[in-house]
Design a protein around this motif. Structure first.
Motif, short mmCIF file in Angstrom:
data_model
loop_
_atom_site.label_atom_id
_atom_site.label_comp_id
_atom_site.label_asym_id
_atom_site.label_seq_id
_atom_site.Cartn_x
_atom_site.Cartn_y
_atom_site.Cartn_z
N LEU A 2 0.82 -1.20 0.00
CA LEU A 2 0.00 0.00 0.00
C LEU A 2 0.86 1.26 0.00
CD1 LEU A 2 -2.74 -1.03 2.61
CD2 LEU A 2 -2.74 -1.33 0.12
N ASN A 3 0.49 2.20 -0.85
CA ASN A 3 1.17 3.49 -0.90
C ASN A 3 0.13 4.58 -1.15
OD1 ASN A 3 3.08 5.49 -1.01
ND2 ASN A 3 3.67 5.07 -3.15
N PRO A 4 -0.29 5.30 -0.11
CA PRO A 4 0.25 5.29 1.23
C PRO A 4 -0.24 4.09 2.04
CG PRO A 4 -1.61 6.78 1.13
CD PRO A 4 -1.38 6.29 -0.27
N PRO A 5 0.45 3.79 3.16
CA PRO A 5 -0.02 2.72 4.03
C PRO A 5 -1.34 3.10 4.71
CG PRO A 5 1.83 3.88 5.04
CD PRO A 5 1.70 4.39 3.65
N MET A 6 -1.99 2.12 5.32
CA MET A 6 -3.26 2.39 5.98
C MET A 6 -3.08 3.37 7.14
SD MET A 6 -5.74 0.98 4.45
CE MET A 6 -6.83 1.65 5.70
N SER A 7 -4.06 4.28 7.27
CA SER A 7 -4.09 5.24 8.37
C SER A 7 -5.53 5.73 8.49
CB SER A 7 -3.14 6.41 8.09
OG SER A 7 -3.64 7.18 6.99
N PHE A 8 -5.77 6.53 9.50
CA PHE A 8 -7.12 7.06 9.69
C PHE A 8 -7.51 8.03 8.58
CE2 PHE A 8 -5.84 5.99 14.12
CZ PHE A 8 -6.78 5.00 14.33
N SER A 9 -6.54 8.53 7.84
CA SER A 9 -6.84 9.44 6.73
C SER A 9 -6.82 8.75 5.37
CB SER A 9 -5.83 10.60 6.73
OG SER A 9 -4.51 10.12 6.55
N HIS A 10 -6.56 7.45 5.37
CA HIS A 10 -6.51 6.71 4.10
C HIS A 10 -7.90 6.69 3.46
CE1 HIS A 10 -5.82 3.44 1.24
NE2 HIS A 10 -4.52 3.57 1.47
N PRO A 11 -7.98 6.80 2.14
CA PRO A 11 -9.30 6.81 1.47
C PRO A 11 -10.12 5.54 1.70
CG PRO A 11 -7.51 6.69 -0.14
CD PRO A 11 -6.89 7.04 1.16
N TRP A 12 -9.45 4.43 2.03
CA TRP A 12 -10.18 3.19 2.29
C TRP A 12 -10.60 3.03 3.75
CZ3 TRP A 12 -6.23 -0.55 -0.48
CH2 TRP A 12 -6.28 -0.31 -1.86
N TYR A 13 -10.18 3.94 4.59
CA TYR A 13 -10.43 3.77 6.03
C TYR A 13 -11.92 3.61 6.33
CZ TYR A 13 -10.99 4.80 10.97
OH TYR A 13 -11.37 4.73 12.28
N ASP A 14 -12.22 2.66 7.20
CA ASP A 14 -13.58 2.40 7.65
C ASP A 14 -13.50 2.11 9.14
OD1 ASP A 14 -16.04 1.22 8.38
OD2 ASP A 14 -16.35 0.37 6.39
N PRO A 15 -14.15 2.92 9.98
CA PRO A 15 -14.03 2.73 11.43
C PRO A 15 -14.58 1.39 11.92
CG PRO A 15 -15.78 4.30 10.90
CD PRO A 15 -15.02 4.05 9.63
N ASN A 16 -15.38 0.72 11.10
CA ASN A 16 -15.95 -0.57 11.49
C ASN A 16 -15.13 -1.76 11.00
OD1 ASN A 16 -18.25 0.50 12.85
ND2 ASN A 16 -19.17 0.91 10.85
N LYS A 17 -13.98 -1.49 10.38
CA LYS A 17 -13.18 -2.58 9.84
C LYS A 17 -11.74 -2.51 10.33
CE LYS A 17 -15.93 -3.11 5.61
NZ LYS A 17 -15.91 -3.12 4.13
N ALA A 18 -11.18 -3.68 10.63
CA ALA A 18 -9.77 -3.78 11.03
C ALA A 18 -8.88 -3.48 9.83
CB ALA A 18 -9.49 -5.18 11.57
N TRP A 19 -7.64 -3.03 10.12
CA TRP A 19 -6.71 -2.68 9.05
C TRP A 19 -6.52 -3.82 8.06
CZ3 TRP A 19 -6.59 2.20 9.27
CH2 TRP A 19 -6.33 2.93 10.43
#
Length: 352
Positions: free
Chosen positions: A253-270
């Motif tokens: 992943l580029n960028p890596p997962m973070s709270f600002s990542h476009p795929w971020y979902d608060p109900n899902k684990a990284w």
């Protein structure tokens, strides 16, 4: 990756692909189109996804959902037989074990009974069940309760001839059980001949080697941790308790997962987000593939000498494309990946 686009046939191994890895039914990629793509690229089997039946059964105006689901399963199963392609697995039973609400436990057992009927309708004797990841209902990780419920499930499968087997899979974001060691502990306690393991290379690697939040997407000491885990696995688990193996890679992943990542979902684990958006076929470096999947399979197939069904399983944003070519494109990608693996491991091919 310039390789033959028809799957090589290998001695002692059967190669399959999971139906969602050829396109999502809610995006218009129906089972018949996906089956045709698998046939044209030489796959020996297909891992049948419940969603392919569910989407069609929900469209029916007459009859109950259960009646329509079983009818559709029988139709699809007959189609597979007609084209001499084996349904190797029906999957997945999700959110099954450990619920504290007795009514929900009863509902899950009833759903599992339907899955058994559907599995038999498509002529397979293996049903995959994943470790608990339900964050919306109260559950427990208590082994005693989990084992009791899984024993009831296994005993249900033993009532049939041939028995229905259950392949327990450790999801890398499982709430209580997320490693092969966890599922092996549970399998031993369940202690039923028809209850074994589904080993998925993504979950094994993502859990002990990968880290989607790191810049490199690799854990510190990941190589050593993975080698140690696999060494323990082949020394500990009997070959016949792994009912089938799933194969995939993942994109760095580029960028890596973070709270600002476009795929971020608060109900899902990284690792779940990574899994659902960026699993690819091995050797697809042009798509970011970087997992040591070949190393894992070298140990499992050559050192441990495992034989049986191997099934490609990926989830990726490319599968959401509405283009009708999606099933064929992904089947070709999988076939090329398989043929590369066969060459790299020098697996013994059968003359076609």
């Amino acid at each position: 990756m310039a390789m033959n686009s028809t799957c090589s046939i290998v001695e002692g191994l059967n190669i399959a692909i999971s139906s969602p890895s050829l396109g999502y039914p809610e995006k218009g990629h129906g089972f018949k189109q996906k089956l045709q793509a698998a046939i044209e690229t030489g796959f020996q089997g297909i891992e049948f996804w419940y969603g392919d039946i569910e989407v069609e059964a929900l469209k029916c105006q007459e009859g109950t959902f259960r009646e329509n689901a079983i009818r559709i399963a029988k139709e699809y199963g007959a189609l597979c037989k007609q084209h001499n392609i084996k349904v190797c697995v029906f999957e997945p039973i999700m959110h099954f074990e450990g619920h504290t609400n007795p009514m929900l436990r009863a509902q899950k057992l009833e759903q599992a009974e339907l899955f058994i009927e559907l599995a038999r309708a498509v002529d397979t004797d293996i049903v995959q069940i994943a470790t608990q990841v339900d964050i919306f209902n109260e559950t427990t990780g208590d082994d005693e309760q989990i084992v009791h419920e899984l024993q009831a499930l296994a005993d249900m499968g033993l009532q049939y001839n041939p028995p229905v087997r259950f392949a327990f899979e450790a999801l890398a974001w499982g709430m209580y059980n997320d490693t092969w060691q966890d599922v092996w502990r549970i399998v031993q306690k369940v202690n039923r001949s028809n209850f074994g393991i589904c080993l998925d290379t993504y979950h094994v690697i993502a859990r002990v080697w990968g880290d989607p939040t790191a810049r490199s997407c690799i854990q510190p000491g990941g190589d050593m941790q993975l080698r140690s885990s696999l060494s323990d696995f082949v020394k500990t688990v009997p070959v016949d308790k792994v009912f089938y193996i799933q194969i995939s890679d993942a994109s760095r992943l580029n960028p890596p997962m973070s709270f600002s990542h476009p795929w971020y979902d608060p109900n899902k684990a990284w690792r779940r987000i990574w899994c659902e958006n960026a699993r690819v076929f091995p050797y697809e470096e042009d798509k970011g593939a970087f997992f040591p999947t070949e190393d894992v399979l070298r140990i499992l197939l050559l050192e441990w000498c495992w034989k049986g069904w191997l099934s490609f399983e990926i989830y990726n944003l490319s599968l959401e494309d509405l283009d009708p070519s999606v099933p064929k494109v992904h089947a070709l990608r999988a076939a090329r990946s398989w043929n590369m693996l066969v060459e790299r491991l020098a697996l013994k091919k059968i003359q076609q």
